[in-house]
Design a protein around this motif. Structure first.
Motif, PDB file in Angstrom:
ATOM      1  N   ILE A 156       0.858  -1.185   0.000  1.00  0.00           N
ATOM      2  CA  ILE A 156       0.000   0.000   0.000  1.00  0.00           C
ATOM      3  C   ILE A 156       0.894   1.235   0.000  1.00  0.00           C
ATOM      4  O   ILE A 156       1.863   1.310   0.760  1.00  0.00           O
ATOM      5  CB  ILE A 156      -0.925   0.021   1.230  1.00  0.00           C
ATOM      6  N   PHE A 157       0.559   2.196  -0.867  1.00  0.00           N
ATOM      7  CA  PHE A 157       1.294   3.459  -0.893  1.00  0.00           C
ATOM      8  C   PHE A 157       0.367   4.561  -1.372  1.00  0.00           C
ATOM      9  O   PHE A 157      -0.735   4.303  -1.843  1.00  0.00           O
ATOM     10  CB  PHE A 157       2.559   3.360  -1.759  1.00  0.00           C
ATOM     11  N   MET A 158       0.816   5.800  -1.231  1.00  0.00           N
ATOM     12  CA  MET A 158       0.027   6.962  -1.600  1.00  0.00           C
ATOM     13  C   MET A 158       0.608   7.597  -2.862  1.00  0.00           C
ATOM     14  O   MET A 158       1.814   7.674  -3.008  1.00  0.00           O
ATOM     15  CB  MET A 158       0.027   8.005  -0.474  1.00  0.00           C
ATOM     16  N   ARG A 181      -3.125   0.200  -3.939  1.00  0.00           N
ATOM     17  CA  ARG A 181      -2.785  -1.151  -3.486  1.00  0.00           C
ATOM     18  C   ARG A 181      -2.238  -1.910  -4.683  1.00  0.00           C
ATOM     19  O   ARG A 181      -2.899  -2.014  -5.716  1.00  0.00           O
ATOM     20  CB  ARG A 181      -4.013  -1.864  -2.927  1.00  0.00           C
ATOM     21  N   LEU A 182      -1.030  -2.418  -4.542  1.00  0.00           N
ATOM     22  CA  LEU A 182      -0.391  -3.175  -5.608  1.00  0.00           C
ATOM     23  C   LEU A 182      -0.542  -4.661  -5.294  1.00  0.00           C
ATOM     24  O   LEU A 182       0.030  -5.172  -4.337  1.00  0.00           O
ATOM     25  CB  LEU A 182       1.085  -2.788  -5.710  1.00  0.00           C
ATOM     26  N   TYR A 183      -1.362  -5.332  -6.088  1.00  0.00           N
ATOM     27  CA  TYR A 183      -1.652  -6.749  -5.857  1.00  0.00           C
ATOM     28  C   TYR A 183      -0.615  -7.655  -6.486  1.00  0.00           C
ATOM     29  O   TYR A 183      -0.133  -8.582  -5.853  1.00  0.00           O
ATOM     30  CB  TYR A 183      -3.042  -7.093  -6.408  1.00  0.00           C
ATOM     31  N   PHE A 184      -0.298  -7.415  -7.761  1.00  0.00           N
ATOM     32  CA  PHE A 184       0.642  -8.277  -8.470  1.00  0.00           C
ATOM     33  C   PHE A 184       1.572  -7.449  -9.334  1.00  0.00           C
ATOM     34  O   PHE A 184       1.154  -6.464  -9.952  1.00  0.00           O
ATOM     35  CB  PHE A 184      -0.095  -9.276  -9.376  1.00  0.00           C
ATOM     36  N   LYS A 185       2.813  -7.879  -9.405  1.00  0.00           N
ATOM     37  CA  LYS A 185       3.789  -7.275 -10.306  1.00  0.00           C
ATOM     38  C   LYS A 185       4.718  -8.375 -10.788  1.00  0.00           C
ATOM     39  O   LYS A 185       5.419  -8.989  -9.996  1.00  0.00           O
ATOM     40  CB  LYS A 185       4.584  -6.189  -9.606  1.00  0.00           C
ATOM     41  N   GLY A 242      -3.316  -3.488  -9.838  1.00  0.00           N
ATOM     42  CA  GLY A 242      -3.593  -2.899  -8.538  1.00  0.00           C
ATOM     43  C   GLY A 242      -4.890  -2.126  -8.545  1.00  0.00           C
ATOM     44  O   GLY A 242      -5.662  -2.171  -9.517  1.00  0.00           O
ATOM     45  N   THR A 243      -5.135  -1.402  -7.444  1.00  0.00           N
ATOM     46  CA  THR A 243      -6.322  -0.556  -7.334  1.00  0.00           C
ATOM     47  C   THR A 243      -5.926   0.810  -6.802  1.00  0.00           C
ATOM     48  O   THR A 243      -4.926   0.962  -6.100  1.00  0.00           O
ATOM     49  CB  THR A 243      -7.384  -1.161  -6.396  1.00  0.00           C
ATOM     50  N   SER A 244      -6.732   1.796  -7.161  1.00  0.00           N
ATOM     51  CA  SER A 244      -6.608   3.150  -6.623  1.00  0.00           C
ATOM     52  C   SER A 244      -7.934   3.513  -5.982  1.00  0.00           C
ATOM     53  O   SER A 244      -8.990   3.246  -6.552  1.00  0.00           O
ATOM     54  CB  SER A 244      -6.300   4.151  -7.733  1.00  0.00           C
ATOM     55  N   GLN A 245      -7.859   4.132  -4.812  1.00  0.00           N
ATOM     56  CA  GLN A 245      -9.060   4.553  -4.097  1.00  0.00           C
ATOM     57  C   GLN A 245      -8.969   6.049  -3.837  1.00  0.00           C
ATOM     58  O   GLN A 245      -7.938   6.551  -3.383  1.00  0.00           O
ATOM     59  CB  GLN A 245      -9.158   3.790  -2.777  1.00  0.00           C
ATOM     60  N   THR A 267      -8.421  14.413  -6.169  1.00  0.00           N
ATOM     61  CA  THR A 267      -7.730  14.188  -7.437  1.00  0.00           C
ATOM     62  C   THR A 267      -6.382  13.564  -7.137  1.00  0.00           C
ATOM     63  O   THR A 267      -5.624  14.074  -6.300  1.00  0.00           O
ATOM     64  CB  THR A 267      -7.529  15.522  -8.193  1.00  0.00           C
ATOM     65  N   GLY A 268      -6.079  12.475  -7.818  1.00  0.00           N
ATOM     66  CA  GLY A 268      -4.811  11.790  -7.631  1.00  0.00           C
ATOM     67  C   GLY A 268      -3.673  12.519  -8.313  1.00  0.00           C
ATOM     68  O   GLY A 268      -3.865  13.492  -9.049  1.00  0.00           O
ATOM     69  N   ALA A 269      -2.472  12.030  -8.082  1.00  0.00           N
ATOM     70  CA  ALA A 269      -1.280  12.599  -8.699  1.00  0.00           C
ATOM     71  C   ALA A 269      -1.304  12.349 -10.208  1.00  0.00           C
ATOM     72  O   ALA A 269      -1.913  11.395 -10.685  1.00  0.00           O
ATOM     73  CB  ALA A 269      -0.035  11.966  -8.083  1.00  0.00           C
ATOM     74  N   VAL A 270      -0.622  13.211 -10.951  1.00  0.00           N
ATOM     75  CA  VAL A 270      -0.482  13.010 -12.397  1.00  0.00           C
ATOM     76  C   VAL A 270       0.528  11.891 -12.621  1.00  0.00           C
ATOM     77  O   VAL A 270       1.638  11.934 -12.104  1.00  0.00           O
ATOM     78  CB  VAL A 270       0.000  14.294 -13.107  1.00  0.00           C
ATOM     79  N   ASP A 271       0.112  10.875 -13.353  1.00  0.00           N
ATOM     80  CA  ASP A 271       1.025   9.807 -13.769  1.00  0.00           C
ATOM     81  C   ASP A 271       1.565  10.229 -15.123  1.00  0.00           C
ATOM     82  O   ASP A 271       0.784  10.463 -16.052  1.00  0.00           O
ATOM     83  CB  ASP A 271       0.270   8.485 -13.862  1.00  0.00           C
TER      84      ASP A 271
END
Length: 109
Positions: A13-15, A22-26, A33-36, A42-46
């Motif tokens: 889990i990270f922000m 949440r990073l499930y698999f890599k 993963g998921t973003s909540q 508003t989330g960060a710009v990727d």
């Protein structure tokens, strides 16, 4: 490998800004993963992934996904494919917590 079960409590889990990720698999081939986001956040710009396509799927809520200069209003069950190297950003425009799954391939994290 015959499959691997991963529960939310076992994820990394990270922000990213106010986004709870949440990073499930890599693996070498795939990241999932998921973003909540809470309402109004508003989330960060990727900046985008130079060699990967990314898919966003709305599990719960209503979000605005900016892909480059294009905005997509997304509701539960909607999906958007983001091409490589295109900046993108999520905003929760609904009244409830939004949960968005993402997957990119090949993996770049």
């Amino acid at each position: 490998m015959n499959g691997e079960l991963k529960k939310p409590s076992a994820t990394k889990i990270f922000m990213e800004g106010p986004e709870v990720v949440r990073l499930y698999f890599k693996t070498e081939k795939l990241t999932f993963g998921t973003s909540q986001l809470n309402p109004g956040q508003t989330g960060a710009v990727d900046p985008g992934h130079p060699d990967s396509h990314e898919v966003f799927f709305v599990v719960r809520g209503t979000v605005l996904l900016r892909v480059g200069d294009v905005y997509h209003e997304m509701h539960e069950g909607d999906a958007v494919l983001v091409p490589p190297a295109i900046p993108h950003q999520l905003t929760n425009i609904g009244l409830d917590i939004a949960l968005v799954s993402f997957s990119l391939a090949p993996s770049e994290f």
